[in-house]
Design a protein around this motif. Sequence first.
Motif, PDB file in Angstrom:
ATOM      1  N   HIS A 160      27.235  -0.729 -30.185  1.00 37.78           N
ATOM      2  CA  HIS A 160      25.799  -0.689 -30.523  1.00 37.78           C
ATOM      3  C   HIS A 160      25.224  -1.851 -29.992  1.00 37.78           C
ATOM      4  O   HIS A 160      24.148  -1.777 -29.192  1.00 37.78           O
ATOM      5  N   HIS A 172      26.503  -4.067 -27.389  1.00 39.19           N
ATOM      6  CA  HIS A 172      26.832  -3.896 -26.068  1.00 39.19           C
ATOM      7  C   HIS A 172      25.487  -2.920 -25.471  1.00 39.19           C
ATOM      8  O   HIS A 172      24.959  -3.408 -24.367  1.00 39.19           O
ATOM      9  N   THR A 173      25.233  -1.850 -26.018  1.00 39.61           N
ATOM     10  CA  THR A 173      24.266  -1.041 -25.564  1.00 39.61           C
ATOM     11  C   THR A 173      22.968  -1.751 -25.554  1.00 39.61           C
ATOM     12  O   THR A 173      21.830  -1.697 -24.720  1.00 39.61           O
ATOM     13  N   GLU A 174      22.689  -2.686 -26.743  1.00 44.53           N
ATOM     14  CA  GLU A 174      21.396  -3.193 -26.858  1.00 44.53           C
ATOM     15  C   GLU A 174      21.278  -4.359 -25.888  1.00 44.53           C
ATOM     16  O   GLU A 174      20.236  -4.483 -25.230  1.00 44.53           O
ATOM     17  N   VAL A 229      22.685  -4.299 -22.805  1.00 41.41           N
ATOM     18  CA  VAL A 229      22.485  -3.564 -21.417  1.00 41.41           C
ATOM     19  C   VAL A 229      20.922  -3.201 -21.450  1.00 41.41           C
ATOM     20  O   VAL A 229      20.547  -3.554 -20.172  1.00 41.41           O
ATOM     21  N   ASN A 230      20.568  -2.693 -22.460  1.00 41.75           N
ATOM     22  CA  ASN A 230      19.207  -2.273 -22.354  1.00 41.75           C
ATOM     23  C   ASN A 230      18.178  -3.343 -22.048  1.00 41.75           C
ATOM     24  O   ASN A 230      17.190  -3.549 -21.469  1.00 41.75           O
ATOM     25  N   ALA A 231      18.494  -4.507 -22.850  1.00 40.44           N
ATOM     26  CA  ALA A 231      17.731  -5.860 -22.673  1.00 40.44           C
ATOM     27  C   ALA A 231      17.828  -6.558 -21.522  1.00 40.44           C
ATOM     28  O   ALA A 231      16.944  -6.809 -20.637  1.00 40.44           O
ATOM     29  N   TYR A 232      18.898  -6.290 -20.779  1.00 40.64           N
ATOM     30  CA  TYR A 232      19.219  -6.933 -19.204  1.00 40.64           C
ATOM     31  C   TYR A 232      18.506  -5.903 -18.263  1.00 40.64           C
ATOM     32  O   TYR A 232      17.575  -6.559 -17.555  1.00 40.64           O
ATOM     33  N   ASN A 233      18.726  -4.700 -18.557  1.00 43.26           N
ATOM     34  CA  ASN A 233      17.826  -3.706 -17.708  1.00 43.26           C
ATOM     35  C   ASN A 233      16.329  -3.865 -17.684  1.00 43.26           C
ATOM     36  O   ASN A 233      15.651  -3.975 -16.553  1.00 43.26           O
ATOM     37  N   GLN A 234      16.006  -4.017 -19.069  1.00 39.20           N
ATOM     38  CA  GLN A 234      14.443  -4.218 -19.040  1.00 39.20           C
ATOM     39  C   GLN A 234      13.894  -5.579 -18.618  1.00 39.20           C
ATOM     40  O   GLN A 234      12.996  -5.511 -18.008  1.00 39.20           O
ATOM     41  N   THR A 235      14.780  -6.598 -18.580  1.00 36.59           N
ATOM     42  CA  THR A 235      14.385  -7.987 -17.988  1.00 36.59           C
ATOM     43  C   THR A 235      14.311  -7.769 -16.371  1.00 36.59           C
ATOM     44  O   THR A 235      13.434  -8.490 -15.958  1.00 36.59           O
ATOM     45  N   GLU A 269      13.750  -5.005 -14.724  1.00 35.95           N
ATOM     46  CA  GLU A 269      12.592  -4.180 -14.556  1.00 35.95           C
ATOM     47  C   GLU A 269      11.305  -5.156 -14.703  1.00 35.95           C
ATOM     48  O   GLU A 269      10.147  -5.009 -13.873  1.00 35.95           O
TER      49      GLU A 269
END
Length: 540
Positions: free
Chosen positions: A491, A493-495, A497-503, A505
């Motif tokens: 969970h 790790h998913t968070e 990855v999502n935060a990294y992707n959002q950054t 973007e």
Amino acid sequence: MAFEISKEKNKEKKKIDEAEGEFRAIAETIMDAVIMIDEKGRVTYWNPASERIFGYYTAEMIGKDVHEILMPEEYRKKFRTGFEVFRKTGEGPVVGKVTELTAKHRSGTKIPIEITVSPVKRQGKYGAVAIIRDITERKKAEEKIYHQLKVLTTLYQTAENLVADLSLIDQARKVVQTAVESFGLTLAWLGKKEKDGTVILLAHYPEDISYPKEITVRWDESPEGQGPTGRAIRSGLPQIFQNILENPSFKPWRDVALKQGGIASAAAFPLIARGNTFGALNLYSSEVGFFTEQRISEIQGFTHLAASALENARLYEESLSRIQRITALRNIDMAITGSLDLRIVTKVALDEIVKQLKVDAAAILLLDPYTQTLEYLDAKGFRTTGIKKTRIPMGSGASGRVAQERKVICIADLSRIDDQVFLQRNLIKDEGFVSYYGAPLIAKGKVLGVLEIFHRIAHKRDLEWMDFLETLAGQVAMAIENANLVDDILHKHTELVNAYNQTIEGWGTALFLKEEETAEHSQRVTEMTVRIARSMGMKE
């Protein structure tokens, strides 16, 4: 001439008188009965030994029908028929040989005799002289030898049978059956002592006598431990109650014993091998005073063999059980380390729990930390799907109490509890459960759920069984905790990855916005810079 004839007659008479005198002298002193009868079966001579053996005085017997007095009624007709042939021919089945028969004493008691009959002919009819020996003592000695031989044979066969089998229950069944059949008992049961002071019934014979199943026996100092069984286990000595009606220590079990087995006397023999008291062999008879010194000695020899065999079987089964339990724990550990899927781990765990604890059904309930509710995770051994609907608030019912109080709860008889104690009443009825055990699933000090165990027949637990239940519950809790940790890591790790992707973007969007707003300004700045450089004489 007449004088000579008379003289010869006198000589003959004198010889006869002398012979009769010698006969009487011998007959009066020998230990065997000597009886003479005429052709009608009437007694004409009855020596002192006859008085001693049969209890009748000479004066009582002279002229009496010997068959009427000495022959048991069931043999009388047969002897009369035989005597009719004998008095005419001097022949018969007992003439001229030693024969064993049964005669009757004055008291009515039957006595074994050894008889020799010789015919005496008078006036064409046959009377008889019988020499009779009382062989009661010899028969007793023979019976004793035969009985001892039978006991030795029993012990030998028991040793062979018990050595050939290492199943504790099968051994116990053989022991109680052999005891009843070899010693002429009414009932036998074998009890194994437990650390908590209880005595567990392993086997009884005959099985249609329910007495051993209806009584409670202990080996501690409690009232239930004051009977022959408890005393035998504590003292290590045989306990003999020759009359249960007169022994106050047998009072707690007396009514059931009289009702179920017609028991009059009882004995308990401790089963001791290698200094360890395994339990007790409990024996009962319908006769008062049945347990004589000789029988006690014989039974002790039997119990020594039985104790050794039972102890060997116990050690074998305990060793085998420990190996199986270690294997079960290893299987669960391998499932925990080899799979990240909690369902796979719980399936392996439930298989081992049902198998090793010898239970009918088991279920794992998970505690939802937000709603504080126990919910179904997985189960094995259930006939219906009712367990899947389980939702129990923390602290409610048996399952809720297990989680709240963090301890194992046992309900030995589910039929005696109400809905407030066990919320899953329909589940009990539909599944036919009679007993329940609940163990908390605790890891790192946190309650994760409850492991539930169900039996459809009465179950007698011991301390080792309870310890293993708690160990298995610990393994299941560890599996759940590991699964929760993995889920938490995944969970997070998913968070991440999502935060990294959002950054990324966000950065991309910012650059895009900047390019649109400053595109012409940058061009003008670039052109001006080039002109200034040229004016200063800088080369391209």
